[in-house]
Design a protein around this motif. Structure first.
Motif, PDB file in Angstrom:
ATOM      1  N   LEU A 327      15.910 -16.088  24.540  1.00 56.86           N
ATOM      2  CA  LEU A 327      16.020 -17.452  24.348  1.00 56.86           C
ATOM      3  C   LEU A 327      15.095 -18.339  25.458  1.00 56.86           C
ATOM      4  CD1 LEU A 327      16.840 -19.849  22.605  1.00 56.86           C
ATOM      5  CD2 LEU A 327      19.206 -19.687  23.814  1.00 56.86           C
ATOM      6  N   LEU A 328      15.625 -17.760  26.772  1.00 63.56           N
ATOM      7  CA  LEU A 328      15.031 -18.614  27.746  1.00 63.56           C
ATOM      8  C   LEU A 328      13.441 -18.393  27.934  1.00 63.56           C
ATOM      9  CD1 LEU A 328      16.144 -20.110  30.358  1.00 63.56           C
ATOM     10  CD2 LEU A 328      15.907 -18.104  31.536  1.00 63.56           C
ATOM     11  N   ALA A 329      13.239 -17.192  27.669  1.00 60.67           N
ATOM     12  CA  ALA A 329      11.467 -16.777  27.345  1.00 60.67           C
ATOM     13  C   ALA A 329      10.971 -17.768  26.213  1.00 60.67           C
ATOM     14  CB  ALA A 329      11.433 -15.614  27.236  1.00 60.67           C
ATOM     15  N   LEU A 330      11.463 -17.936  25.271  1.00 62.54           N
ATOM     16  CA  LEU A 330      11.126 -18.807  24.201  1.00 62.54           C
ATOM     17  C   LEU A 330      10.684 -20.170  24.640  1.00 62.54           C
ATOM     18  CD1 LEU A 330      13.068 -17.542  20.960  1.00 62.54           C
ATOM     19  CD2 LEU A 330      10.661 -17.374  21.500  1.00 62.54           C
ATOM     20  N   HIS A 331      11.574 -20.638  25.522  1.00 59.45           N
ATOM     21  CA  HIS A 331      11.716 -22.210  25.970  1.00 59.45           C
ATOM     22  C   HIS A 331      11.187 -22.550  27.136  1.00 59.45           C
ATOM     23  CE1 HIS A 331      13.859 -23.869  22.416  1.00 59.45           C
ATOM     24  NE2 HIS A 331      14.371 -22.751  22.192  1.00 59.45           N
ATOM     25  N   GLY A 332      11.017 -21.461  28.147  1.00 57.78           N
ATOM     26  CA  GLY A 332      10.319 -21.451  29.313  1.00 57.78           C
ATOM     27  C   GLY A 332      11.298 -21.572  30.613  1.00 57.78           C
ATOM     28  N   THR A 333      12.114 -22.983  30.293  1.00 58.93           N
ATOM     29  CA  THR A 333      13.119 -23.098  31.681  1.00 58.93           C
ATOM     30  C   THR A 333      14.492 -23.447  31.088  1.00 58.93           C
ATOM     31  OG1 THR A 333      12.727 -25.611  31.624  1.00 58.93           O
ATOM     32  CG2 THR A 333      11.135 -23.879  33.141  1.00 58.93           C
ATOM     33  N   ALA A 334      15.567 -23.421  31.957  1.00 60.83           N
ATOM     34  CA  ALA A 334      16.739 -23.633  31.602  1.00 60.83           C
ATOM     35  C   ALA A 334      16.889 -25.034  31.337  1.00 60.83           C
ATOM     36  CB  ALA A 334      17.728 -23.154  32.668  1.00 60.83           C
ATOM     37  N   TYR A 335      16.166 -25.891  32.552  1.00 55.38           N
ATOM     38  CA  TYR A 335      16.211 -27.165  32.360  1.00 55.38           C
ATOM     39  C   TYR A 335      15.958 -27.915  30.805  1.00 55.38           C
ATOM     40  CZ  TYR A 335      14.904 -32.271  33.111  1.00 55.38           C
ATOM     41  OH  TYR A 335      14.576 -33.363  33.090  1.00 55.38           O
ATOM     42  N   GLU A 336      14.997 -27.302  30.232  1.00 56.28           N
ATOM     43  CA  GLU A 336      14.281 -27.822  29.003  1.00 56.28           C
ATOM     44  C   GLU A 336      15.214 -27.510  27.741  1.00 56.28           C
ATOM     45  OE1 GLU A 336      10.611 -25.824  28.688  1.00 56.28           O
ATOM     46  OE2 GLU A 336       9.598 -27.065  29.853  1.00 56.28           O
ATOM     47  N   LEU A 337      15.842 -26.232  27.985  1.00 59.46           N
ATOM     48  CA  LEU A 337      16.924 -25.781  27.176  1.00 59.46           C
ATOM     49  C   LEU A 337      18.181 -26.866  27.224  1.00 59.46           C
ATOM     50  CD1 LEU A 337      17.282 -22.137  26.915  1.00 59.46           C
ATOM     51  CD2 LEU A 337      17.182 -23.377  24.922  1.00 59.46           C
ATOM     52  N   ASN A 338      18.651 -26.944  28.382  1.00 61.01           N
ATOM     53  CA  ASN A 338      19.810 -27.804  28.622  1.00 61.01           C
ATOM     54  C   ASN A 338      19.722 -29.204  27.978  1.00 61.01           C
ATOM     55  OD1 ASN A 338      20.683 -25.574  29.575  1.00 61.01           O
ATOM     56  ND2 ASN A 338      20.512 -26.436  31.732  1.00 61.01           N
ATOM     57  N   ILE A 339      18.516 -29.810  28.393  1.00 61.20           N
ATOM     58  CA  ILE A 339      18.337 -31.291  27.901  1.00 61.20           C
ATOM     59  C   ILE A 339      18.319 -31.404  26.561  1.00 61.20           C
ATOM     60  CG2 ILE A 339      16.476 -32.886  27.925  1.00 61.20           C
ATOM     61  CD1 ILE A 339      17.975 -33.349  30.435  1.00 61.20           C
ATOM     62  N   GLN A 340      17.265 -30.399  25.919  1.00 59.24           N
ATOM     63  CA  GLN A 340      17.339 -30.497  24.440  1.00 59.24           C
ATOM     64  C   GLN A 340      18.639 -30.394  23.924  1.00 59.24           C
ATOM     65  OE1 GLN A 340      14.703 -27.324  22.847  1.00 59.24           O
ATOM     66  NE2 GLN A 340      15.800 -27.596  20.673  1.00 59.24           N
ATOM     67  N   MET A 341      19.541 -29.530  24.143  1.00 59.32           N
ATOM     68  CA  MET A 341      20.885 -29.399  23.712  1.00 59.32           C
ATOM     69  C   MET A 341      21.966 -30.320  23.782  1.00 59.32           C
ATOM     70  SD  MET A 341      22.443 -27.675  21.466  1.00 59.32           S
ATOM     71  CE  MET A 341      21.180 -26.620  21.288  1.00 59.32           C
ATOM     72  N   PHE A 342      21.667 -30.739  24.948  1.00 58.99           N
ATOM     73  CA  PHE A 342      22.550 -31.934  25.284  1.00 58.99           C
ATOM     74  C   PHE A 342      22.095 -33.257  24.516  1.00 58.99           C
ATOM     75  CE2 PHE A 342      23.423 -36.047  27.778  1.00 58.99           C
ATOM     76  CZ  PHE A 342      24.620 -35.948  28.221  1.00 58.99           C
ATOM     77  N   ASN A 343      20.922 -33.494  24.128  1.00 59.47           N
ATOM     78  CA  ASN A 343      20.599 -34.572  23.392  1.00 59.47           C
ATOM     79  C   ASN A 343      20.964 -34.436  21.957  1.00 59.47           C
ATOM     80  OD1 ASN A 343      19.270 -36.111  25.537  1.00 59.47           O
ATOM     81  ND2 ASN A 343      17.214 -35.205  25.114  1.00 59.47           N
ATOM     82  N   ILE A 344      20.977 -33.215  21.350  1.00 55.28           N
ATOM     83  CA  ILE A 344      21.525 -32.775  20.044  1.00 55.28           C
ATOM     84  C   ILE A 344      22.950 -33.400  19.871  1.00 55.28           C
ATOM     85  CG2 ILE A 344      22.011 -30.907  18.399  1.00 55.28           C
ATOM     86  CD1 ILE A 344      19.445 -29.754  19.369  1.00 55.28           C
ATOM     87  N   LEU A 345      23.544 -32.957  20.841  1.00 52.34           N
ATOM     88  CA  LEU A 345      25.029 -33.261  20.772  1.00 52.34           C
ATOM     89  C   LEU A 345      25.554 -34.392  21.150  1.00 52.34           C
ATOM     90  CD1 LEU A 345      26.634 -30.226  22.888  1.00 52.34           C
ATOM     91  CD2 LEU A 345      26.791 -30.375  20.451  1.00 52.34           C
ATOM     92  N   GLN A 346      24.633 -35.202  21.916  1.00 54.57           N
ATOM     93  CA  GLN A 346      25.026 -36.763  22.324  1.00 54.57           C
ATOM     94  C   GLN A 346      24.567 -37.545  20.795  1.00 54.57           C
ATOM     95  OE1 GLN A 346      22.568 -38.879  25.171  1.00 54.57           O
ATOM     96  NE2 GLN A 346      24.378 -39.278  26.153  1.00 54.57           N
ATOM     97  N   ARG A 347      23.595 -36.918  20.215  1.00 50.56           N
ATOM     98  CA  ARG A 347      23.356 -37.620  19.000  1.00 50.56           C
ATOM     99  C   ARG A 347      24.382 -37.636  17.804  1.00 50.56           C
ATOM    100  NH1 ARG A 347      17.258 -35.506  20.037  1.00 50.56           N
ATOM    101  NH2 ARG A 347      16.619 -37.005  21.619  1.00 50.56           N
ATOM    102  N   THR A 348      25.154 -36.761  17.768  1.00 51.79           N
ATOM    103  CA  THR A 348      26.420 -36.592  16.917  1.00 51.79           C
ATOM    104  C   THR A 348      27.330 -37.404  17.104  1.00 51.79           C
ATOM    105  OG1 THR A 348      27.636 -34.921  18.005  1.00 51.79           O
ATOM    106  CG2 THR A 348      25.712 -34.179  16.565  1.00 51.79           C
ATOM    107  N   ILE A 349      27.345 -38.191  18.348  1.00 49.16           N
ATOM    108  CA  ILE A 349      28.608 -39.288  18.523  1.00 49.16           C
ATOM    109  C   ILE A 349      28.032 -40.547  18.069  1.00 49.16           C
ATOM    110  CG2 ILE A 349      30.046 -40.354  20.299  1.00 49.16           C
ATOM    111  CD1 ILE A 349      29.514 -37.501  21.925  1.00 49.16           C
ATOM    112  N   THR A 350      28.996 -41.282  17.247  1.00 48.04           N
ATOM    113  CA  THR A 350      28.672 -42.591  16.635  1.00 48.04           C
ATOM    114  C   THR A 350      29.850 -43.266  16.417  1.00 48.04           C
ATOM    115  OG1 THR A 350      27.595 -43.828  14.965  1.00 48.04           O
ATOM    116  CG2 THR A 350      28.425 -41.871  14.548  1.00 48.04           C
TER     117      THR A 350
END
Length: 653
Positions: A327-350
């Motif tokens: 999975l890490l190889a698909l996305h390049g860096t942990a930073y990119e993966l982490n930011i992407q997932m954090f944003n997905i979760l944050q957008r569920t909150i309303t």
């Protein structure tokens, strides 16, 4: 044997719910397991296997000896066997049956007995010969039990042994009533029931105090001598014990693990009961993983919790050390993966469950337009609305949406006789105080005063009183939340009105009631109880009625649902897993308190409600704990800390 794979529903793209033939992905499983999209298809598959065996044996002029189980799991199996008998001529004349168990000191005619269950669901509807029906006797003297059990073993041997044994599984890991501690060489015998087993049966007996403490059951050795065994398990409550049974060590503490010794056993599971198996819970730790968006979300949330670090602090080493290097190889860096997932979760909150008008909604769970939405909250019982989404309910009202609440069933079976008697006597005394009387009411009071009523279902009059109690509570609660009476609807769906725990099948009238309300309101949002597991549970049947009504409207290209979104909430016992949540509505401390007060209006369900299950807390306590736990998990992942969160999953119909 029928090819079970032929009836799998593999339409979903999620690897978790497709059959996987690889030996790598199933290498931790010590028994043959098949996973179905839903329990209905699985039930039909096993019924067809049994029918094929019956026909094959009959064709050779042989008896077919079936070992049969009770409980909710095999009901659909028996329904399909009955259908095949009536419509396809499936002949039971040469079938011999042996049931697994029976409660001790229970008369066969009691509606709680397994004798009654088997006749109601199977024997009364097929041409099996009464002399070929064998069920342990629960109404015999204690000093005769041993010989009766040995005679039962002998009858099985005389019949040539069991050709096929159908099983369910209890949350203690029991098969039959072989509770923890049972020996692998045990035979038919009298056994004391585990407390958890009695808790699970309490709903059928209207309270744990009425559940028998002992039962007669086939033994482990008796079951394992069957030439073919199929075990059924449905729903999230069975997930943990299924995982321990299938992947764990053979132990007397989980008697079902002794089935690992059998050369021809299959476990038939639905999605929820299989969820804890490693190939579904953590497939990245088992073998190559199909990294869909859903799987990525599930894995990263798991990783954050596993290493106890917020998502934004996960490192490359965390990913590499926990089976996610690809999975890490698909996305390049942990930073990119982490930011992407954090944003997905944050957008569920309303804080705007109906959408926030005039703002960009591309990163929000709900649409901004229209500003004032028409909303239907479907509540299977008269309290599920406030227990499960009371904060969201109040917020939708306060934010100016047109909110309707529809109570799908009367909920009368969950009112105790004591409460009903209190209300009936109050009504009588009130009438007398004002110089009027009601002779019919006296008969109702007499019925309610009879302790237990001989195990018989409630009369129509008693059900009406109990239904009115719950209706009054629901009205008071909805008014407190902000609704006026014109927006409160009682569907009183007929499938529920049996006076028993076992309900009728969903019928056209049930679906029509739901459909008519949807056509009248033309909702932008529908909220419904999303319990997808137990095929016979009231929540599941009520949800099926909504699904079928929406399907009919969709097929008719109805404008009533042209702009409708369906959101599913969960009940008092369970929440959506974090990776499945698509809308998270935070609650302030004041909103939590208001939700609690709305639940308090349901007084008949407080202080020892009839269907509490194994959790002795009141419903408001469970709801608060569940909502606070969801907020804690979000915070643990690195998101804002809230007092509580109500969660929803969108269903695309």
């Amino acid at each position: 044997m029928l090819d079970l794979l032929s009836v799998h529903d593999t339409s979903t793209a999620d690897i978790s719910y497709r059959h996987v033939g690889s030996t790598d992905i199933t290498r931790y499983e010590k028994m043959h397991v098949e996973v179905f999209k839903d329990s209905g298809k699985a039930s039909i598959a096993v019924a067809h296997e049994m029918a094929q065996l019956i026909r094959a044996k009959a064709g050779r002029g042989e008896k077919c000896v079936l070992g049969l189980a009770t409980g909710s799991s095999p009901i659909r199996v028996y329904a399909e066997l009955v259908r095949m008998h009536k419509e396809e001529g499936l002949d039971f004349a040469h079938v011999i049956t042996f049931n697994l168990d029976e409660y001790f000191q229970l008369e066969p005619g009691s509606r709680h007995s397994y004798w009654y269950f088997m006749h109601e669901h199977l024997f009364n509807h097929v041409n099996v010969r009464p002399k070929n029906i064998n069920i342990p006797k629960g109404n015999i003297p204690l000093d005769e039990v041993y010989q009766h059990c040995m005679d039962y073993e002998a009858r099985i041997d005389q019949a040539g042994g069991l050709d096929f044994q159908l099983l369910g599984i209890g949350r203690t890991g029991h098969v039959g009533f072989n509770e923890p501690g049972s020996n692998s060489r045990s035979l038919t015998r009298l056994i004391t029931l585990d407390h958890l087993t009695r808790v699970d049966a309490a709903g059928d007996f209207q309270g744990i105090s009425n559940v028998p403490t002992r039962a007669i059951t086939m033994g482990i050795q008796t079951i394992n001598k069957a030439r073919r065994i199929v075990l059924l398990a449905w729903g999230h409550k069975k997930a943990e014990i299924i995982q321990r049974t299938v992947e764990g060590e053979r132990t007397s503490e989980i008697p079902a693990t002794y089935l690992q010794d059998h050369p021809n056993v299959t476990f038939l599971l639905d999605e929820e009961s299989s969820a804890d198996l490693r190939r579904f819970s953590t497939p990245w730790l088992v073998g190559p993983c199909d990294w869909t968006e859903t799987q990525e979300r599930k894995a990263i949330i798991w990783l954050s919790r596993h290493v106890d670090r917020p998502i934004l602090k996960l490192t490359e080493r965390d990913y590499n050390s926990n089976g996610m290097s690809d999975l890490l190889a698909l996305h390049g860096t942990a930073y990119e993966l982490n930011i992407q997932m954090f944003n997905i979760l944050q957008r569920t909150i309303t804080g705007w469950p109906g959408g926030k008008y005039g703002v960009d909604d591309s990163q929000r769970p709900e649409r901004a337009d229209p500003e004032r939405k028409r909303v239907i909250i479907f509540s299977p019982h008269p309290d599920d609305d406030v227990i499960s989404m009371g904060g969201t309910f109040a917020r939708l009202v306060s934010q100016g949406h047109e909110v309707h609440v529809a109570y799908q069933t009367s909920g009368n079976i969950a009112v105790s006789d004591v409460d009903a008697l209190r209300y009936a006597e109050f009504t009588r005394d009130l009438n007398e105080s004002f110089g009027s009387g009601n002779a019919r009411l006296e008969f109702i009071i007499e019925e309610l005063s009879r302790n237990g009523k001989g195990g018989q279902p409630d009369s129509l009059d008693v059900r009406k009183i109990k239904g009115l109690i719950r209706r009054g509570e629901a009205i008071a609660s909805a008014r407190f939340t902000g609704l006026t009476d014109e927006y409160i609807h009682f569907l009183d769906m007929p499938f529920y009105e049996t006076g028993k725990n076992i309900k009728n099948d969903l019928g056209p009238e049930d679906i029509q009631l739901v459909r008519e309300l949807i056509e009248r309101v033309r909702p932008h949002q529908i909220f419904a109880a999303g319990d997808l597991a137990d095929p016979h549970g009231t929540h599941k049947v009520c949800l099926d009625a909504i699904f079928r009504a929406l399907t009919e409207l969709k097929d008719a290209s109805s404008l009533a649902i042209a702009d409708t979104w369906l959101w599913l909430y969960r009940g008092a016992w369970q929440e959506w897993p974090i990776h499945e949540i698509e809308m998270a509505v935070p609650l302030s401390p004041a909103q939590v308190e208001a939700k609690r007060n709305a639940i308090f209006f349901h007084q008949s369900q407080k202080d020892g409600a009839m269907f509490q299950g194994e959790d002795q807390r009141e419903f408001w306590q469970r709801a608060e704990q569940r909502n606070r736990e969801t907020a804690r998990l979000y915070n643990q992942l690195g998101l804002t800390e809230y007092e509580a969160i109500e969660a929803f999953r969108r269903w695309h119909f």
